[in-house]
Each structure stands twice: as structure tokens, then as C-alpha cells.
Scaffold this active site. Structure first.
Site, mmCIF file in Angstrom:
data_model
loop_
_atom_site.group_PDB
_atom_site.id
_atom_site.type_symbol
_atom_site.label_atom_id
_atom_site.label_comp_id
_atom_site.label_asym_id
_atom_site.label_seq_id
_atom_site.Cartn_x
_atom_site.Cartn_y
_atom_site.Cartn_z
ATOM 1 N N TRP A 85 1.169 -0.909 -0.052
ATOM 2 C CA TRP A 85 0.114 0.115 -0.202
ATOM 3 C C TRP A 85 0.793 1.012 0.011
ATOM 4 O O TRP A 85 2.084 1.003 0.320
ATOM 5 C CB TRP A 85 -1.347 0.484 1.427
ATOM 6 C CG TRP A 85 -2.211 0.078 0.745
ATOM 7 C CD1 TRP A 85 -2.877 1.813 0.991
ATOM 8 C CD2 TRP A 85 -3.613 -0.471 0.319
ATOM 9 N NE1 TRP A 85 -4.224 1.916 0.406
ATOM 10 C CE2 TRP A 85 -4.294 0.699 -0.426
ATOM 11 C CE3 TRP A 85 -3.421 -1.382 -0.170
ATOM 12 C CZ2 TRP A 85 -5.578 0.698 -0.283
ATOM 13 C CZ3 TRP A 85 -4.747 -2.509 -0.644
ATOM 14 C CH2 TRP A 85 -5.567 -1.254 -1.378
ATOM 15 N N ASP A 86 0.496 2.367 -0.503
ATOM 16 C CA ASP A 86 0.957 3.442 -0.328
ATOM 17 C C ASP A 86 1.714 4.489 0.988
ATOM 18 O O ASP A 86 2.578 4.661 1.261
ATOM 19 C CB ASP A 86 0.263 4.605 -0.172
ATOM 20 C CG ASP A 86 -0.751 5.182 0.182
ATOM 21 O OD1 ASP A 86 -0.783 4.725 1.586
ATOM 22 O OD2 ASP A 86 -1.770 5.912 -0.693
ATOM 23 N N TRP A 87 1.567 3.470 2.493
ATOM 24 C CA TRP A 87 2.586 3.364 4.203
ATOM 25 C C TRP A 87 2.945 2.523 4.221
ATOM 26 O O TRP A 87 2.999 2.473 5.257
ATOM 27 C CB TRP A 87 1.476 4.285 4.438
ATOM 28 C CG TRP A 87 -0.358 3.767 4.988
ATOM 29 C CD1 TRP A 87 -1.217 4.132 4.204
ATOM 30 C CD2 TRP A 87 -0.484 1.956 5.002
ATOM 31 N NE1 TRP A 87 -2.639 3.167 3.631
ATOM 32 C CE2 TRP A 87 -2.392 2.093 5.178
ATOM 33 C CE3 TRP A 87 0.225 1.016 5.551
ATOM 34 C CZ2 TRP A 87 -2.693 0.870 4.887
ATOM 35 C CZ3 TRP A 87 -0.911 -0.262 5.752
ATOM 36 C CH2 TRP A 87 -2.223 -0.452 5.783
ATOM 37 N N GLU A 121 -11.448 11.004 6.032
ATOM 38 C CA GLU A 121 -10.114 10.573 5.824
ATOM 39 C C GLU A 121 -9.497 12.252 5.783
ATOM 40 O O GLU A 121 -9.935 12.863 4.462
ATOM 41 C CB GLU A 121 -10.084 9.741 4.439
ATOM 42 C CG GLU A 121 -10.231 8.065 4.605
ATOM 43 C CD GLU A 121 -9.339 7.278 4.231
ATOM 44 O OE1 GLU A 121 -8.232 7.857 2.921
ATOM 45 O OE2 GLU A 121 -9.525 6.246 3.251
ATOM 46 N N ASN A 127 -13.700 0.671 1.210
ATOM 47 C CA ASN A 127 -13.450 1.602 1.232
ATOM 48 C C ASN A 127 -13.179 2.524 0.106
ATOM 49 O O ASN A 127 -12.473 1.865 -1.004
ATOM 50 C CB ASN A 127 -12.083 1.582 1.951
ATOM 51 C CG ASN A 127 -10.802 3.044 1.684
ATOM 52 O OD1 ASN A 127 -10.583 4.009 2.240
ATOM 53 N ND2 ASN A 127 -10.198 2.826 0.641
ATOM 54 N N GLU A 128 -13.725 3.918 -0.256
ATOM 55 C CA GLU A 128 -13.112 4.338 -2.046
ATOM 56 C C GLU A 128 -14.287 3.784 -3.468
ATOM 57 O O GLU A 128 -13.507 3.977 -4.137
ATOM 58 C CB GLU A 128 -12.250 4.698 -1.848
ATOM 59 C CG GLU A 128 -10.998 5.888 -0.698
ATOM 60 C CD GLU A 128 -10.049 6.446 -1.251
ATOM 61 O OE1 GLU A 128 -9.857 7.420 -0.317
ATOM 62 O OE2 GLU A 128 -9.840 5.474 -1.826
#
Length: 879
Positions: A190-192, A554, A456-457
Site C-alpha cells: 500500500w502507499d504506507w 479521511e 473503502n472508496e
């Protein structure tokens, strides 16, 4: 290995054959890889990566570039094996089941070389009938398939149309097609976070044997009768009845504190049977309700439910029962198009203050009870009352929700679907239905969970064209979306739980989305539902950047963790912002440069010739930037709760992204991996305070709002002070007349043109002075001391390097830091390295010569250890 039979539910006066026994298979197993070249012991619950690390076959997976070096582990097929001996003749039992509470993920299970079942979903319980397979001597094998290869194969078989996305962006170093496997979605990257697609038996595993019946599920739901104004309790228990005869008995419900002792006659026939009990609580009995943190107590009642059945068979379940109501209010607002979007708890509108929760570790066996308590205690210590359990992680372990119940943390619970479209073939849907049914049964008794959310999204991804899908397939994707989230997940949730709302996606337009056929052309409509908002390039000090939305679930900015956290997973060559390690650890495209650009808007970039000093200063400034950005944005949302401006407003929730970290890397978190508070978390403690003054400028006028989350009205005064950067002496101050701050409101307390304010303060200009303000009554501070910068700090005149010293002493389990400064110091950062604990305040503006701060250690430490580790930084130290 000899396994003893554990009598879970002791028979009363009956022979041994009528008991129910449970045989734990936790503990020591053996594992091997596909070709047998690696064979080693492994702990269950656990995973392959942890087993390899514990035997020192691999190093810390989080160290430097090991997420790339250890990719081979997830590409191999691993087998778990356990041999065990039973001292009882299992033929005495009518039914014997092998139960996995969690298996990660794709596997074939064999007992004594006989295939007994397959698994393909990390998020559900599996129970396999082994009545005719189990022996005195047994060997169990769980043959896992590589989740990476499985996901790729499933994607290749789906030939009718593309189900995007294929792979994460290259910067994430992740794996592909995670949407084709029911597994922690962020485990593919993921981006984190890193990509560590684990394999293993990640939850409890046991054998259950019984003759008459077995209690499979036990759940309960408090229900408030609005008409009668009374509380009732609905209790559901699911039995597997193997006896061919009718099983009779009694169900006894006892809640002593509520004077409840209820007996019900029950009859159980062969097969899967559900017993439903209904307990009416006497209206004369006072029932104390469960409240979110900051709004009241989290009162719970001890309940025992006992089933006494034929043959002396007895089942007993104990639980804590909490009473609360929840309502999602979507109704017209005066002077505003659209609908409201806020939650009422026990009839009271509540502003949700909090953050978003991600998995606390890539390897769930490392998430201990102590770690969960530490992280969740930090939530309430920062004046938060809510968390969103994000849909790309896991449904958290039971203890997580029990702690949230205890601490008063409201949970927005996503189902585990995130940032992707998903297949809807029969096998996938069957697995999802089992997952949803299990999780709703498991979690619905928790008062902390106030809403379910389907994903989510994914509505936004589909309707906003994130994946450049062909327009001709839009109808197919919409059909799949409705099939998965509405016709299946929503239907199952509403069948299993009628006590809390269900939201199809986040962000969503709520009732408007529903009316538009479950998907809106613009899911980010500020007049409906919730929004997610990110903007790294605009000036985050300008409140006009942010959306005046109904609910913001968010938002956030990145920062780097502290050096003491990074040091554990890096080497000296990595300690530069331009190093390969710094680039590798950043999983957001241009993330590192965007942080510097945001810093540069208001601060000077570090320019020390010493590379390590420059790196540490940069880490510090990313945290300063993040804290100040999220402060400005959150205060904007909090002051917008009561007002409508140009048809926008009535904001009733602010959940920043994100609370915690999964590893040591740059991210949006306020808590570093391991729990250390970033500067943002200390800021959150202030900007989420129940009583808060919020300052901002509009057209050269300084406004100060008062925001109250308090349950009652309070009389108070506002003090406004002006300080110069060049002196610790106060330049001027104002004190308002006493006023009443009403409960649950946000109102303007003060407004004055900045030139007029400065005119009354000798020698002050925008560049040379700073404003602070607070709320008090009779000299008692009621709010944090807030501040407003009149110019960018890179333009501040008279700001000197401050010599800040600390005298450390101990008072019981707490340490006292008596600080002295030689000059006004913004963003004073107290650091004790890797000593676990938190300060009472940090990252503050120091405008007085002395200040006392407390340190609360999480493990035993000493004055001398703190003195050796202590370091203080303020902004001018980076020049």
C-alpha cells in the site's frame, strides 16, 4: 505429542460421554516449503515469516530492503504439519469437528492423509467434520498455496472482462491482483506499507467433540423500545444438535445488577438450531447507558446465560452487556441544499473526533494485548472518541473491540474491500457471504461499533474513473458493485443486525447515493454523506483549501517517523533524505518532495553541512509541517459544526488519516510503529480538546471561535495575548467579558482586524509577533492554549535560537521535566529516544521562561536513563 481432552462444559451428574470437549491444537507445529529444502518449527497462531525469523533463517523483515529480499517467501507454497495423539477413543463421540478460527489464506487441509476441506478466506471461521477420520494417532497437514500465485491464477481465469486494478503503482513494491483473494488487502502493498503476503494459521485451531449438541455461536443485542421507553435484550444461540432425540432443558439469563433472573424452557431438535431469548428489563430498573469517551461513562453489566439440558449437559456463557442506541441522521438543513450526515448516540448528536485504524503489523502474531492497549489508550489520551477500521486491513481481533467498548471509542467498521473493483463469480460470492455472516455474528454485540460500511472508496473508484475502464463495461461494473455490496453484503448485515446503520461505501452521498441506485455520479458531493480529502500542493495554512463538508472521514498529510524509530531498521548510509533507503521507504509517488514543498511554504529547509544533522532536522520539520497542517484542517472542521456558509457546513465528523503505522516509514500516521507519539498526536490532544478556541483570519480580520463538546453549558472568558518573537515579555493582552459557552456548539467569540490588534501592541508587526489565546474561568484554564501565526515562520523577525534546559525529577511513576528557555521557541520537541512513554505535552510554543511537562513511561525507567537520552529541538535549531 499427547493431547489431553479439555472439558469445556462440564456435565452435571452425567457420564463422560455426554460432555463436550475441546482439544487445542495451538502451540508447536512444523512447517516446510514446497520442495522441502526448508523445514523448521512454527508457532500457531502465527505465520511463515515469523517462524523463519524466530529460527534466524531470515533477519527482521522490516530491516532496510528486506521486503524486497524476502519476496520469495510469499511465492513459495508452505505446509504446516502437526502430529498428535488422543488418549480417548474418538469413536465414542457422535460428532468431531476440526475448527479454524482463522486461516491465511488458500489451503487444503488433510487429516491422516485424507483431504477434509479447503480454505480461501482469511476472514471467516472454518469447521470441518472429522468424525470418521480422526484416530488415536493423528497427523494434520495444512498445505498452503502461494497467495500471490493464487491471486494471479484467479485473475487469469476471469476472462470475460477486466477487474481492475491489476497491480499497485511500482513505487509500492507490491504484488498484483489482491482483489481476487479474500485476504488482508494491504498485505500485497500500500502507499504506507510493505508487501508481505503471509501464509499461516493466524488464529486459534482446535478439535471439538460432542454427543448431544454443541453451542456454535452466542450473541446478544440490546434494543430500546421507544414506545414503551424500556430496554430489552435479544439473545441468540446457535446449536448443532446431533442427537436424534428431542433435547429439552432450560435457558437461564442472569444480570444481577439489573435484577434479572429469567428462565425459559427450550427444546432442540436434530440439526442446526437457533434459540432466541427475549429479556424485558423492568421500566423501574435504572439502566445506565454506554457513552463515547468524553460524553459519559462506559457502563456495562455482567450477564451469564446458562443452558441446562437433558442428560446433565450444561453450557454457560458470560459476557459484558452495554446499552446504547445509535442513529445516522440524514435530514434537510435550513439554508443548505442536501442532507445532514451525523450520528446520534442515545439521542445526543455527537461530533466524531478521531482517526483511521490500519493493521498494527504485517505479521498479526506480533500484535500483542499490550500493543493494542497502548495504541487505543493513546486514542482517548488524545481526546478522540472514534476510529474508522479501514477496509483494506482486517476485522480486528476480539480484544480490540473489547478495549474500544471499555474506553468509549466509537468504531466505523468497514468490510474488507478497498480501492478496487471485485469479481462476483459464484465461488467468490459464496466465500464473501460466509465472511460477512461470521463477522456480523462475532462483532454485533459490541456497543463501540456504531456503523457498518461496505467498502473503502470503491464507489468513488468506479464512478470517478480511477482505472480508465472502457465505458462499454460500466453497466457490468455497476451490476457487480450492486450485487456484491447491496444484494449480498447489505442484505446479510440487515438480516443479522438491525441495531446500527449500514453505509454502502466511504466516501458516499448517503441517502442520495441510495436514491440514485447505490452509486452517485459524484460521491464527493459536499452536501451529502462523507468525503475523503487530500491536497498536498495547496497551502495547508489556508483554511479555504478544505471542504466545508458534512463529515470528513479521511484527510491528512505525510511525515517521517523520528530518528530513534528509523534507526532500528536502517544503517548509517541510509541517514539522508536523498538516500536509496529514504526513497525505497516512501510508497507515495513524489511523497518526499511534496513534504519538502509544503514545508518550504512556511519554513526554511535545513542546510547544515552535517548530513546526519540535516537528516534529523528534516525529519523534525516533516512532523512540524504535518502537525500544523492537520491542526489547521481539523480546527476548520470543528468550527464548522453549527454554521452554514454559502450553503455549506454542518460538519459533524473529522477522522484524519491515519492513526497508526504498520512499519517504520513515512506515512500519514500520528503514532509511529511501536506507539511513539509524533508531534501530530500531541497536536491532536489539543485540537480535539472538549473545549477549544480556534483562531483564523478572513480578509485581514482575526476571528476566534469557541467550540464545545461538553455535555453542559459553562461560563468562561477568552484571553487573547500577543507576544514578540524576540522577547519572553508579554507585549499586550485582552480579556473578554464573561459569556456562556453552550454545550455542543461552535460560535464566534472574538473578531478584530489584525492591523487594529497590532496597533495596540507596541512594536508589533505580522513578522515580529504571534497571537495566543485560551478559555478560562476564575483563573482556571479550561482549554488548551492555542496560537495563530501572523506570518510564515520563515519570515519571522527576532526569532532566536533558544537554549532550553530540563531538570528531571521523579514523582511516583511519573517524571517531571522542569524546562527553562532563554528565548521564545516555537515547536519545542522533547525527545527521549527509544524510551517508551509519552509527555503530557510536546511540540508546543514556549512563550514563558519556565514550563513543567510530565513524562509517563510505558516501561520502567530512571532519571539517569532519561537524562542520557533527552534531547530538545525547537524551530530555530534547524537554521
Amino acid at each position: 505429542m499427547l493431547l489431553r481432552l479439555l472439558l469445556l462444559l462440564a456435565p452435571c451428574g452425567a457420564g463422560f460421554a455426554t460432555a463436550v470437549v475441546s482439544i487445542s491444537l495451538r502451540g508447536n507445529w512444523k512447517i516446510h516449503n514446497g520442495n522441502g529444502s526448508l523445514q523448521l518449527p512454527a508457532a500457531v497462531p502465527g505465520c511463515v515469516h515469523s517462524a523463519l525469523f524466530n529460527k534466524r533463517i531470515i533477519k527482521d523483515p522490516y530491516y532496510r530492503f528486506n521486503n524486497l529480499d524476502y519476496r520469495w517467501i510469499a511465492l513459495d507454497n508452505w505446509t504446516y504439519i502437526k502430529k498428535f495423539k488422543l488418549h480417548s477413543d474418538m469413536s465414542e463421540w457422535n460428532k468431531v469437528n476440526l475448527v479454524f478460527e482463522g486461516i491465511d489464506t488458500v489451503a487444503v487441509v488433510l487429516l491422516n492423509s485424507v483431504p477434509i476441506g479447503k480454505t480461501d478466506n482469511m476472514f471467516r471461521r472454518y469447521s470441518f467434520d472429522i468424525t470418521h477420520t480422526v484416530k488415536a494417532m493423528n497427523i494434520i497437514e495444512v498445505r498452503f498455496q502461494s497467495p500471490v500465485i493464487y491471486a494471479n491464477q484467479r485473475s487469469e481465469r476471469h476472462t470475460a472482462y477486466w477487474v481492475p486494478p491489476n497491480c499497485p503503482p511500482p513505487v509500492q513494491d507490491g504484488e498484483c491482483h489482491v482483489n481476487f483473494i479474500r485476504k488482508m488487502q494491504c498485505s500485497f502493498g500500500w502507499d504506507w506499507g510493505p508487501s508481505f503476503p503471509t501464509q499461516g494459521i493466524w488464529k486459534d485451531v482446535r478439535i471439538e467433540a460432542y454427543n448431544i449438541c454443541h453451542l456454535n455461536y452466542f450473541m446478544f443485542t440490546p434494543i430500546y423500545d421507544n414506545y414503551m421507553e424500556t430496554w430489552n435484550l435479544k439473545i441468540e444461540s446457535s446449536f448443532d444438535v446431533v442427537s436424534s432425540k428431542l433435547v429439552s432443558g432450560e435457558a437461564i439469563v442472569a444480570i444481577p445488577e439489573l435484577n434479572i433472573q429469567q428462565r425459559n424452557n427450550i427444546e432442540l431438535r436434530h440439526g442446526e438450531r437457533t434459540v432466541k431469548l427475549f429479556v424485558k428489563i423492568d421500566k423501574a430498573v435504572i439502566v445506565e447507558t454506554w457513552w463515547p469517551h468524553g460524553h459519559g461513562n462506559q457502563t456495562g453489566y455482567n450477564m451469564t446465560v446458562t443452558f441446562e439440558l437433558d442428560g446433565g449437559l450444561r453450557f454457560e456463557k458470560s459476557a459484558k452487556v452495554y446499552f446504547r442506541t445509535v442513529e445516522l441522521v440524514e435530514e434537510p438543513i435550513q439554508n443548505s441544499p442536501g442532507l445532514s450526515f451525523y450520528f446520534k448516540i442515545n439521542g445526543l448528536p455527537i461530533f466524531l473526533k478521531g482517526s483511521n485504524w490500519i493493521p498494527a503489523d504485517s505479521f498479526q502474531d506480533r500484535v500483542t494485548s499490550d500493543m493494542l492497549r497502548l495504541l487505543l489508550q493513546s486514542v482517548v489520551d488524545a481526546n478522540m472518541n472514534a476510529l474508522r477500521v479501514w477496509g483494506g486491513g482486517i476485522y480486528e481481533q476480539d480484544e480490540f473491540y473489547e478495549l474500544c467498548d471499555e474506553l468509549g471509542i466509537m468504531i466505523w467498521q468497514d468490510f474488507m474491500f478497498a480501492c478496487a473493483l471485485y469479481p462476483t463469480d459464484q465461488d467468490f460470492m459464496d466465500s464473501v457471504r460466509e465472511e460477512v455472516t461470521h463477522q456480523v455474528r462475532r462483532l454485533k454485540s459490541h456497543p463501540s461499533i456504531i456503523t457498518w460500511s461496505g467498502n473503502n472508496e470503491n464507489e468513488a473508484a468506479l464512478m470517478m474513473g480511477w482505472y480508465d475502464t472502457k465505458p462499454g463495461y460500466l453497466h457490468t461494473y455497476i451490476k457487480d458493485y450492486v450485487t456484491l455490496y447491496v444484494k449480498n453484503i447489505r442484505t446479510l448485515v440487515l438480516e443479522g443486525d438491525q441495531t446500527r446503520p449500514f453505509i454502502v461505501s466511504s466516501p458516499t452521498n448517503g441517502a442520495k447515493t441510495t436514491a440514485e441506485g447505490w452509486l452517485s455520479p459524484n460521491p464527493y458531493d459536499l452536501n451529502y454523506g462523507d468525503v475523503h480529502f487530500y491536497d498536498y500542493m495547496s497551502d495547508c495554512w489556508d483554511w479555504r483549501t478544505f471542504p466545508k463538508a458534512r463529515f470528513v472521514s479521511e484527510y491528512g498529510y505525510q511525515s517521517w517517523p523520528s530518528f530513534s524509530t528509523l534507526e532500528k531498521v536502517s544503517s548509517e548510509e541510509d541517514w539522508s533524505y536523498e538516500s536509496s533507503f529514504a526513497l525505497h521507504r516512501q510508497h507515495l509517488i513524489n511523497g518526499n518532495s511534496e513534504m519538502l514543498q509544503q514545508i518550504e511554504l512556511h519554513f526554511k529547509l535545513p542546510n547544515s553541512a552535517d548530513q546526519l544533522r540535516r537528516f534529523k532536522d528534516t525529519l523534525y520539520l516533516t512532523q512540524v509541517m504535518q502537525a500544523q497542517c492537520v491542526k489547521t484542517e481539523t480546527e476548520f472542521y470543528r468550527r464548522s459544526r453549527n454554521e452554514i456558509v454559502d450553503g455549506k457546513g454542518h460538519t459533524m465528523g473529522a477522522l484524519y488519516w491515519q492513526l497508526n503505522d504498520i512499519w517504520q516509514a513515512p506515512s500519514w500516521s500520528s503514532l509511529e510503529y511501536g506507539g511513539k507519539w509524533k508531534m501530530l498526536h500531541y497536536f491532536a490532544r489539543r485540537f480535539f480538546a472538549p473545549l477549544l478556541p480556534v483562531g483564523f483570519e478572513d480578509k485581514d480580520v482575526l476571528f476566534i471561535y469557541g467550540v464545545s463538546d461538553l455535555p453542559s453549558d459553562h461560563q468562561m472568558m477568552l484571553t487573547v495575548r500577543v507576544h514578540t518573537w524576540s522577547s519572553l515579555e508579554l507585549v499586550c493582552s485582552e480579556l473578554t467579558n464573561p459569556f456562556v459557552m453552550k454545550a455542543g456548539e461552535s460560535v464566534v467569540l472574538y473578531s478584530k482586524p489584525v492591523p487594529e490588534l497590532l496597533k495596540g501592541c507596541p512594536g508589533c508587526t505580522r513578522q515580529s509577533c504571534v497571537v495566543s489565546f485560551y478559555l478560562s474561568t476564575d483563573g482556571e484554564l479550561l482549554s488548551p492554549i492555542s496560537y495563530h501565526f501572523l506570518s510564515s515562520l520563515k519570515n519571522a523577525k527576532g526569532l532566536h535560537k533558544a537554549n532550553i534546559t530540563a531538570t528531571i525529577s521523579q514523582q511516583g511513576n511519573t517524571f517531571v521535566f522542569d524546562l527553562k528557555t532563554s528565548a521564545v521557541a516555537p515547536f519545542v520537541w522533547l525527545d527521549v529516544g527509544s524510551i517508551p512513554g509519552r509527555f503530557s505535552d510536546n511540540g508546543f510554543l514556549m512563550t514563558e521562561k519556565t514550563r513543567t511537562v510530565f513524562f509517563y513511561p510505558w516501561k520502567p525507567t530512571s532519571e539517569s536513563e532519561l537524562e542520557q537520552s533527552f534531547h530538545v529541538t525547537s524551530l530555530a535549531d534547524t537554521y
